[in-house]
Motif scaffolding. Structure first.
Motif, PDB file in Angstrom:
ATOM      1  N   PRO A 278       0.831  -1.208   0.000  1.00 44.83           N
ATOM      2  CA  PRO A 278       0.000   0.000   0.000  1.00 44.83           C
ATOM      3  C   PRO A 278       0.865   1.258   0.000  1.00 44.83           C
ATOM      4  N   GLY A 279       0.329   2.334  -0.548  1.00 53.61           N
ATOM      5  CA  GLY A 279       1.104   3.550  -0.692  1.00 53.61           C
ATOM      6  C   GLY A 279       1.193   4.414   0.542  1.00 53.61           C
ATOM      7  N   ASN A 280       0.267   4.287   1.479  1.00 56.51           N
ATOM      8  CA  ASN A 280       0.370   5.083   2.699  1.00 56.51           C
ATOM      9  C   ASN A 280       1.636   4.674   3.457  1.00 56.51           C
ATOM     10  N   PRO A 281       2.430   5.632   3.908  1.00 58.01           N
ATOM     11  CA  PRO A 281       3.762   5.316   4.448  1.00 58.01           C
ATOM     12  C   PRO A 281       3.777   4.306   5.589  1.00 58.01           C
ATOM     13  N   VAL A 282       2.854   4.437   6.547  1.00 60.28           N
ATOM     14  CA  VAL A 282       2.860   3.499   7.672  1.00 60.28           C
ATOM     15  C   VAL A 282       2.447   2.111   7.206  1.00 60.28           C
ATOM     16  N   SER A 283       1.491   2.042   6.280  1.00 62.28           N
ATOM     17  CA  SER A 283       1.109   0.753   5.699  1.00 62.28           C
ATOM     18  C   SER A 283       2.299   0.096   5.024  1.00 62.28           C
ATOM     19  N   THR A 284       3.077   0.899   4.298  1.00 65.64           N
ATOM     20  CA  THR A 284       4.265   0.377   3.631  1.00 65.64           C
ATOM     21  C   THR A 284       5.237  -0.218   4.641  1.00 65.64           C
ATOM     22  N   MET A 285       5.492   0.504   5.733  1.00 69.87           N
ATOM     23  CA  MET A 285       6.457   0.032   6.718  1.00 69.87           C
ATOM     24  C   MET A 285       5.969  -1.227   7.442  1.00 69.87           C
ATOM     25  N   VAL A 286       4.680  -1.254   7.786  1.00 73.77           N
ATOM     26  CA  VAL A 286       4.138  -2.410   8.504  1.00 73.77           C
ATOM     27  C   VAL A 286       4.148  -3.645   7.622  1.00 73.77           C
ATOM     28  N   THR A 287       3.683  -3.520   6.379  1.00 73.24           N
ATOM     29  CA  THR A 287       3.632  -4.695   5.506  1.00 73.24           C
ATOM     30  C   THR A 287       5.028  -5.188   5.152  1.00 73.24           C
ATOM     31  N   PHE A 288       5.995  -4.292   5.097  1.00 69.56           N
ATOM     32  CA  PHE A 288       7.375  -4.750   4.901  1.00 69.56           C
ATOM     33  C   PHE A 288       7.790  -5.664   6.043  1.00 69.56           C
ATOM     34  N   GLU A 289       7.572  -5.222   7.287  1.00 69.50           N
ATOM     35  CA  GLU A 289       7.996  -6.017   8.440  1.00 69.50           C
ATOM     36  C   GLU A 289       7.300  -7.373   8.481  1.00 69.50           C
ATOM     37  N   LEU A 290       6.018  -7.396   8.141  1.00 74.79           N
ATOM     38  CA  LEU A 290       5.241  -8.628   8.265  1.00 74.79           C
ATOM     39  C   LEU A 290       5.473  -9.594   7.114  1.00 74.79           C
ATOM     40  N   PHE A 291       5.671  -9.088   5.902  1.00 72.22           N
ATOM     41  CA  PHE A 291       5.679  -9.948   4.727  1.00 72.22           C
ATOM     42  C   PHE A 291       7.000  -9.924   3.959  1.00 72.22           C
ATOM     43  N   ALA A 292       7.500  -8.738   3.644  1.00 68.02           N
ATOM     44  CA  ALA A 292       8.684  -8.657   2.790  1.00 68.02           C
ATOM     45  C   ALA A 292       9.966  -9.038   3.516  1.00 68.02           C
ATOM     46  N   LYS A 293      10.105  -8.613   4.751  1.00 63.71           N
ATOM     47  CA  LYS A 293      11.351  -8.875   5.483  1.00 63.71           C
ATOM     48  C   LYS A 293      11.672 -10.360   5.597  1.00 63.71           C
TER      49      LYS A 293
END
Length: 382
Positions: A278-293
């Protein structure tokens, strides 16, 4: 799978992922090691205390000239880390002794093996100490140094492409128009990518136009993983899923029951994985930690592991809606067993200022609409 290996200097290896097995080249410790300053002696000589023993020498750490053998009635002054001489089976702490000349009086008994680590107790020569797939932290670096590894073999860092999308997004070097925003997502993701052990590749901002978006997606797929931010919601100009579908991408999931970050997508195209965040900055950071990392860590050779959560007492009551698992910016404070956590005041998933004031996310289950102050809650550190 990791894309390769390299040998690097041990001083440069902190944070890298080990790609070889490290084996003990000798017993650890290589000698019986004293764990306290005091006197090495035979425990049987202290069956009755106080006892007076003859001091036959002093042994410091690194000493090579030890007493040939410690006999009954004898003791040797010894320092922490020094080798315990043959014949001695314990060390009495210096606090329980008083010396005069070559005699020492001891006021407390010891048991066999007390304050001594036997040779080989930590590892035997040939034992495996570290296996491939672990991140080299301070303790692992110490192990490598202790077996004489001036260089270690590590996995190559994965390359992760980052593509921000949207006509409203401009480069951080440009002055934004009245209705535009600077490209913070690419830089926050770059920081998270580096922390996860990979190298970021920042692409130009993609406009809300299919042809150019497809060109940049193709460019991003030259890396090991592609992260796309924005354009994955349901708006008229959210084109990412359309473009990916046009190049025959396989989608493993589209959307997750979380907030922030619900519109996330994950798939593969041309043998490469991608996330649409998602493009909203906090959404981006949260989804990175949960899925991408976790995927980035796996691409870098790190062994698979579950997300780690800590628990802390809630400082103030939380009220929220049910239906989604929520990850809300918070501040964890306190020390030792008195850890407390409290939500920061924020204005939703675009509020990066509030997120910058936080140091974690409180995790709220989807079936809870109220959590009372004092309850233990799960916390995701960031």
């Amino acid at each position: 799978m990791p894309r390769g290996k390299e040998s690097i200097d041990l001083l440069d290896a902190s944070g890298r992922v080990l790609a070889e097995s490290l084996v003990a080249d000798r017993d650890f410790p290589p000698f019986p090691r004293a764990t306290r300053d005091g006197y090495a002696l035979r425990s049987g000589d202290l069956k009755q205390v106080p006892a007076s023993l003859n001091v036959v020498g002093e042994i410091k750490a690194g000493a090579e000239n030890l007493p040939a053998k410690l006999n009954s009635g004898e003791a040797a002054a010894i320092m922490t880390g020094a080798p315990v001489p043959e014949g001695a089976d314990a060390v009495v702490m210096v606090e329980y002794t008083s010396s005069a000349g070559n005699r020492v009086e001891i006021t407390r008994g010891v048991t066999r093996g007390e304050n001594v680590v036997p040779a080989g107790a930590e590892a035997r020569r040939g034992d495996g100490l570290l296996q491939p797939g672990i991140r080299l932290d301070a303790a692992a670096i110490a192990i490598a140094a202790s077996i004489g590894k001036a260089e270690v073999e590590v996995y190559l860092r994965p390359r992760v492409a980052v593509l921000s999308t949207g006509d409203e997004v401009v480069d951080i070097r440009r002055h934004p128009g009245a209705n535009q925003i600077r490209n913070s997502n690419s830089y926050s993701l770059a920081a998270q990518i580096i922390a996860a052990g990979a190298d970021p590749v920042l692409l130009p901002v993609a406009p809300d136009e299919s042809t150019r978006l497809q060109e940049l997606i193709s460019q991003g797929l030259q890396s090991d993983l592609l992260l796309i931010t924005g354009g994955v919601s349901m708006g008229k100009y959210d084109l990412v899923e359309q473009v990916l579908a046009a190049v025959r991408a396989k989608f493993f999931f589209t959307g997750a029951q979380i907030q922030p970050g619900r519109p996330i997508v994950f798939g593969r195209v041309a043998g490469k994985y991608f996330f649409g965040l998602p493009g909203n900055p906090v959404s981006t950071m949260v989804t990175f930690e949960l899925f991408a990392k976790p995927l980035i860590e796996a691409l870098g050779g790190l062994g698979l592991r579950k997300l780690v959560f800590v628990h802390a007492r809630l400082k103030a009551e939380i009220k929220t809606k049910t239906g989604l698992k929520r990850f809300l910016p918070a501040v964890l404070s306190g020390e030792f067993e008195k850890a407390e956590v409290e939500l920061v005041r924020w204005q939703g998933s675009g509020d990066i200022a509030a997120t910058a004031r936080s140091n974690c996310y409180i995790v709220i289950p989807p079936d809870r609409e109220r959590i009372a102050a004092g309850e233990w809650v799960p916390v995701l550190m960031r």
